[in-house]
Design a protein around this motif. Structure first.
Motif, PDB file in Angstrom:
ATOM      1  N   ALA A   1      44.016  27.962  33.992  1.00 40.38           N
ATOM      2  CA  ALA A   1      43.370  28.643  35.111  1.00 40.38           C
ATOM      3  C   ALA A   1      43.549  27.857  36.404  1.00 40.38           C
ATOM      4  O   ALA A   1      43.740  28.451  37.479  1.00 40.38           O
ATOM      5  CB  ALA A   1      41.881  28.852  34.812  1.00 40.38           C
TER       6      ALA A   1
ATOM      7  N   LEU B   1      46.891  28.538  37.823  1.00 47.90           N
ATOM      8  CA  LEU B   1      46.890  29.863  38.456  1.00 47.90           C
ATOM      9  C   LEU B   1      46.214  29.818  39.822  1.00 47.90           C
ATOM     10  O   LEU B   1      46.648  30.498  40.763  1.00 47.90           O
ATOM     11  CB  LEU B   1      46.182  30.869  37.556  1.00 47.90           C
ATOM     12  CG  LEU B   1      46.861  31.186  36.224  1.00 47.90           C
ATOM     13  CD1 LEU B   1      45.958  32.057  35.362  1.00 47.90           C
ATOM     14  CD2 LEU B   1      48.214  31.871  36.436  1.00 47.90           C
TER      15      LEU B   1
ATOM     16  N   MET C   1      45.844  35.897  34.993  1.00 48.42           N
ATOM     17  CA  MET C   1      44.688  35.858  35.884  1.00 48.42           C
ATOM     18  C   MET C   1      43.778  37.046  35.636  1.00 48.42           C
ATOM     19  O   MET C   1      42.541  36.921  35.740  1.00 48.42           O
ATOM     20  CB  MET C   1      45.143  35.826  37.342  1.00 48.42           C
ATOM     21  CG  MET C   1      44.056  35.363  38.306  1.00 48.42           C
ATOM     22  SD  MET C   1      43.622  33.625  38.042  1.00 48.42           S
ATOM     23  CE  MET C   1      41.851  33.680  38.350  1.00 48.42           C
TER      24      MET C   1
END
Length: 381
Positions: A192, A195, A249
């Motif tokens: 994450a 991202l 995402m």
């Protein structure tokens, strides 16, 4: 994670894998931190800098981690990575704004993912130093040539990887951790983060009117794919294209719980950092809140407790200015000048941070030993 039934319907293959990766960390980095537990005085990072430049001189403890680091994946294209880094630098101050007001804050918003940062105190306890370290890392991995063998970006990524391992070690030895959060700084959360620095920053730039070419966007995704590899993220979690990044995402957005009180405190510490150092910072603080609300969206901003300001009317002006700058940036001569300006901008940021010029360092203690358990709430966004 929340909304698992919906996630299974929408991402039937990805959801079980993420349920696995949320409980996995980074064995190679954890092993090195354990093996060098008695090293003092910054020796680990000093030896790491030497090893990146001269692998043959590396201490034997570094062997497994460096073997992974110096095994360059076949998909790596250093010319494309350099182009991705130049793209980021060409966004100069706009990139800095989006990095802070969108990417970093969205990281704080994750209730399970923010717990290592809360326990370590690396934001609330020393906010300006933490932000300077983040700026150092981002600049180092985007500088021209920095991710080629021996480059400063390699050292920066390995140091961040070891900082993560050190925080995990301290939580394991001295902190209190709840099983529902997964492993501290786990594979899902590291994915994450990649991202956030890659795709989420791209989307924020586009929202303000700075639209990259498709080549720039894909090359920037590749840069963060490689940085993720150096940080120890599992290959299957590293998006090869922007489309893959958007899919990952979307999964994170669906399964992430609503911001909690820790998210609100971390966000306030970040946004109020300048005010803590300078009583004259009220106008910039209000502008920071305005930009954050614009880049995060009203619902997320409200959930994070970001104040509304009277400066909302400046957003069309900002967006118009950014569009003009982007028009100039996309020209060959303009892009070269923009990259040079970006390098000067990040050098200025690092020199003028209230904490002063800083290098990445290992944390030594946890600011907090425990966090009261609170149920993870569904997101309403």
């Amino acid at each position: 994670m929340v909304n698992l039934e919906a996630a299974l319907q929408k991402f039937p293959e990805l959801t079980p894998r993420m349920a696995h990766w949320i409980r996995e960390a980074d064995p190679l980095a954890d092993q090195l931190i354990d093996a060098t537990a008695d090293w003092r005085g910054g020796r680990l990072f000093c030896e790491m800098d030497k090893a990146v430049r001269d692998p043959d001189a590396a201490p034997p403890e570094f062997g497994p981690l460096l073997e992974h680091t110096f095994t360059v994946p076949t998909w790596v294209d250093f010319d494309r990575i350099a182009n991705g880094g130049e793209f980021f630098l060409s966004t100069h101050v706009v990139g800095g704004i989006v990095l802070g007001a969108r990417s970093l804050i969205m990281g704080y918003a994750a209730p399970a993912g923010n717990k290592p940062l809360v326990l370590s105190g690396r934001l609330e306890g020393s906010v300006n130093r933490r932000l300077a370290e983040t700026s150092r890392f981002v600049f180092d991995v985007n500088k021209p040539g920095s991710l080629r063998p021996g480059g400063a970006g390699i050292s920066a990524a390995l140091k961040v990887r070891l900082i993560h391992a050190k925080v995990r070690q301290m939580i394991r030895n001295y902190g209190e951790w709840h099983d529902e959060w997964g492993a501290p700084i786990n594979q899902h959360d590291m994915m994450a983060t990649i991202l956030l620095f890659g795709l989420v920053l791209l989307e924020g730039l586009e929202h303000l009117g700075l639209k990259p070419s498709s080549e720039e966007a894909e090359d920037y995704i590749m840069l963060w794919r490689y940085v993720g590899y150096l940080l120890g993220v599992e290959p299957e979690l590293l998006p090869a294209t922007r489309l893959e990044a958007e899919r990952l995402m979307a999964f994170v957005d669906l399964t992430q719980a609503a911001p909690d009180e820790d998210a609100r405190r971390l966000t306030a510490a970040f946004l109020n950092a300048s005010a803590a150092e300078d009583d004259r910072a009220t106008p910039p603080l209000a502008l920071g809140h305005t930009l954050a609300r614009e880049l995060l969206g009203e619902k997320m901003a409200d959930a994070l407790g970001i104040q509304r300001s009277r400066l909302r009317h400046v957003i069309p002006v900002v967006r118009g200015t950014v569009r003009q700058l982007n028009h100039l940036r996309l020209r060959d001569v303009g892009r070269k000048s923009a990259v040079e300006a970006g390098i000067r901008y990040w050098e200025w940021v690092l020199q003028n941070n209230p904490a002063g010029p800083v290098d990445l360092t290992l944390p030594e203690t946890l600011l907090r030993k425990s966090i009261p358990r609170a149920p993870l709430r569904q997101r309403s966004m």
